[in-house]
Each structure stands twice: as C-alpha cells, then as structure tokens.
Design an enzyme around this catalytic site. Structure first.
Site, PDB file in Angstrom:
ATOM      1  CB  SER A 200      -0.872   0.010   1.265  1.00  0.00           C
ATOM      2  OG  SER A 200      -1.550   1.249   1.383  1.00  0.00           O
ATOM      3  CE1 TYR A 210      -4.284  -2.215   5.137  1.00  0.00           C
ATOM      4  CE2 TYR A 210      -3.179  -0.145   4.674  1.00  0.00           C
ATOM      5  CZ  TYR A 210      -3.833  -1.275   4.242  1.00  0.00           C
ATOM      6  OH  TYR A 210      -4.022  -1.486   2.885  1.00  0.00           O
TER       7      TYR A 210
END
Ligand SMILES: NC(=O)c1ccc[n+]([C@@H]2O[C@H](COP(=O)([O-])OP(=O)(O)OC[C@H]3O[C@@H](n4cnc5c(N)ncnc54)[C@H](OP(=O)(O)O)[C@@H]3O)[C@@H](O)[C@H]2O)c1
Length: 317
Positions: A200, A210
């Site tokens: 990401s 995350y």
C-alpha cells in the site's frame, strides 16, 4: 509488435465468442477450441519474444510457459481484477478467499468465458489450517502468485482489539512470507515465475499496524527481489493508493473526505501493475499522483511524516 498483434487477435476472438453466446452458454467444444488456440498463440509469442529483445518479465511470454496463477483475496476488489486480467491473458487460475460461493461463481464465469482451468481454494489466511493449505498449493507448483488478501482498520492502535492486530499481521505478513517462500524455489529451479505482493502507499506513512504491516511487505519484497535476481524469477511489491473496492466499507472507514479525483479504478490499476511487473520493477506505485506522495513520504523528515499521517488518518475513521 508481433506480440501486441497476437494479443489483439486473441482478445477479438474471445470478444466474438462472448457476442455470439452469453458467457454461461458458450458450448464446451468452442471453449476447448478457444483454449487450444490460446495455447498455440502463447507458444508462438514465447518463441517470438525469446529470440527478440530482452524482456525478462513479459507476461505474454510467461503465459506460454507459466500457465498457473494463484491469487489470494480473489473474490473482490483488486484480487478479483487480477483474476479477470490473468484469465483474459490465458492463465489457469487458483482462486483463494474465504467465501466459497463467490469463489465458485467467479470460477464458473472464467471457465466459460476463457476456457481456462480454475481451481477454487477456500482458505482463511488468519488460521493455521488455511495458511498451510495455501502454502502447500503454492509449493505444489504455480508460476505467478499474487499475495493480495487483506483488510483495513479504523481507529487508533490503543483502541483496537489485539486479536484484530494479530490477524492483520497474519494475513498481511505471515501469509505473504509463507506463500512467497513456498513458491520461489520451484520458480528459481524452472528459471521463470513471479510473485506480486500487494502492499500500500500507506507503507510509506506511519499509521498503526496497517501501515506497519504494509511497510514490511515492501521491504520483504524488495529484499526477495534482490535475492532472486538473475534466476528468472521476479518479486514485486505493489502499492495501491485509494482504489474503489469493498475494502473501505468492510472496515467501516469514512471515505467522504477523500477527493473524488484520488480514486483509482481496480482494473486500470491492475493493468498498470502488470506493465510494471513485465518491466521488472521491484516496487510499483502505478499512478503519478501516488508516486509523488510516496516520494514525499520518503524525502520529508520522519517526524513530520508521522504527524501528517496521524492527522490524515483521523479524518478517515
Ligand atoms: N482498496 C484500497 O484502497 C487499497 C489501498 C491500499 C492497499 N490495498 C490492499 O489491497 C489488497 C486488496 O484489497 P481490496 O481493496 O481489493 O479489498 P476488498 O475488496 O475488501 O477484497 C479483499 C479480499 O481479501 C479476501 N480476504 C480478506 N481476509 C481474508 C482472509 N483472512 N483469508 C483469505 N482471504 C481474505 C476477501 O475475500 P473473503 O472475504 O471471501 O475472504 C477479498 O477477496 C489488500 O491487501 C489491501 O490492504 C487496498
């Protein structure tokens, strides 16, 4: 040129079949003919490209000699877009996710539309059993792995359930590690193959577990890419920005503040990712706006980036 022309013919043929009969009514024989044609076309492409200029990561070439791709998280979003693109390119598929019904539906569609073999592999990558099953299939011989399964998180680290944090590390890191490790030796032995690990843009902006898990994916993939260099295998970290998928709704994120122009289309994103993979890019950020963002994330002082990330993150909870 020849490769592009043949890919064009291949796609036209598939479109013709689709126009002549709805996807679920393509007769078996036609699907078999299509499959035979595809195999010949890709074999020709492989020979043509092998004697042409050096293009070590050309996907059309791979499709002749590495026909099976394993895609995790193939039922939705980016994984489903990878499955669509790879099926259209002639790969046989192993589709992995938890929802068996959605997996079966996708498999039927691809078999009928493209005449490819599709295996359905229901597995929860947050369980030991699911991880072992996926790992075994990767070790049994696949030629492209797309480690894509994942999920988002809202809230601050201190407020999140520990079980959720650990699940994230398992699905984003342990699964990626185990499937990459299981698949690479066979690829190196055969002198061809690849792994795409979906990370990401968040990997470059510290924001909870995350972004930490995705930073691990980027660093791990860069290192694996170096270690397999020259063997014919390739590893690429793929860094999406905001892509329209089920991701945000599933994790209950508020996306109302995200400017409309920042959203990426999953199919276009995957096409760009595959172009980067063909070119042997180690870390792909397939959009100029997000390339600039990642450049800033790398160049600005770390404390400033952390502060900006915290502020931006709190707007999307
Ligand atoms: N969309 C974005 O804006 C964005 C941005 C940056 C990075 N990413 C990354 O891109 C990847 C794909 O996300 P997406 O946007 O396509 O999300 P999505 O639309 O929610 O799809 C996620 C996929 O992962 C599968 N999955 C989730 N947990 C799983 C588990 N425990 N075991 C097996 N499969 C599991 C889901 O299928 P089942 O529910 O059937 O298991 C689904 O197929 C993720 O790694 C995500 O972190 C997305």
């Amino acid at each position: 040129m020849a490769a592009n022309a043949l890919m064009g013919v291949h796609r036209v043929l598939i479109d013709l079949v689709r126009q002549r009969a709805p996807a679920d009514e393509v007769p078996d024989r036609l699907a078999a003919d299509l499959r035979a044609y595809r195999t010949q076309a890709f074999t020709f492409l492989a020979q043509g490209l092998a004697s042409g200029p050096s293009r070590p990561h050309n996907l059309s070439r791979y499709a002749a000699v590495m026909p099976t791709a394993l895609v995790t998280g193939a039922t939705a979003g980016i994984g489903a877009a990878f499955a669509r693109r790879l099926a259209a390119d002639g790969f046989d598929l192993v589709l992995l996710a938890r929802d068996v019904e959605r997996l079966e539906q996708a498999a039927d569609t691809f078999r009928t539309a493209h005449g490819i073999q599709v295996e359905v592999l229901p597995a929860d990558l947050n369980t030991g059993v699911g991880l072992a099953k996926a790992e075994q299939r990767a070790a049994d011989g696949v030629d492209l792995v797309v480690n894509n399964a994942g999920f988002g998180q809202r809230g601050d680290f201190v407020d999140t359930e520990l079980a959720e944090e650990l699940a994230m590390l398992r699905v984003h890191c342990e699964a990626v590690l185990r499937l990459t490790r299981a698949a690479l030796p066979g690829m190196m032995e055969r002198g061809r193959g690849g792994v795409i690990n979906v990370a990401s843009v968040a990997a470059f902006f510290p924001r909870g577990t995350y972004s930490a898990s995705k930073a691990w994916v980027v660093t791990f993939s860069e290192s694996a890419c170096q270690q397999v260099a020259g063997t014919g295998a390739h590893v690429m970290a793929l860094c999406p920005g905001w892509v329209r998928t089920e991701f945000h709704e599933r994790s209950g994120m508020d996306t109302s503040g995200i400017p409309a122009g920042m959203w990426l289309d999953a199919d276009q994103f995957v096409d760009a990712a595959i172009r980067d993979f063909r070119r042997g890019v180690p870390v792909s950020v397939p959009d100029v706006r997000y390339k600039v963002m990642v450049g800033l994330g790398r160049a600005l002082p770390r404390r400033l980036v952390a502060r900006l990330s915290a502020r931006a993150g709190s707007r999307h909870q």
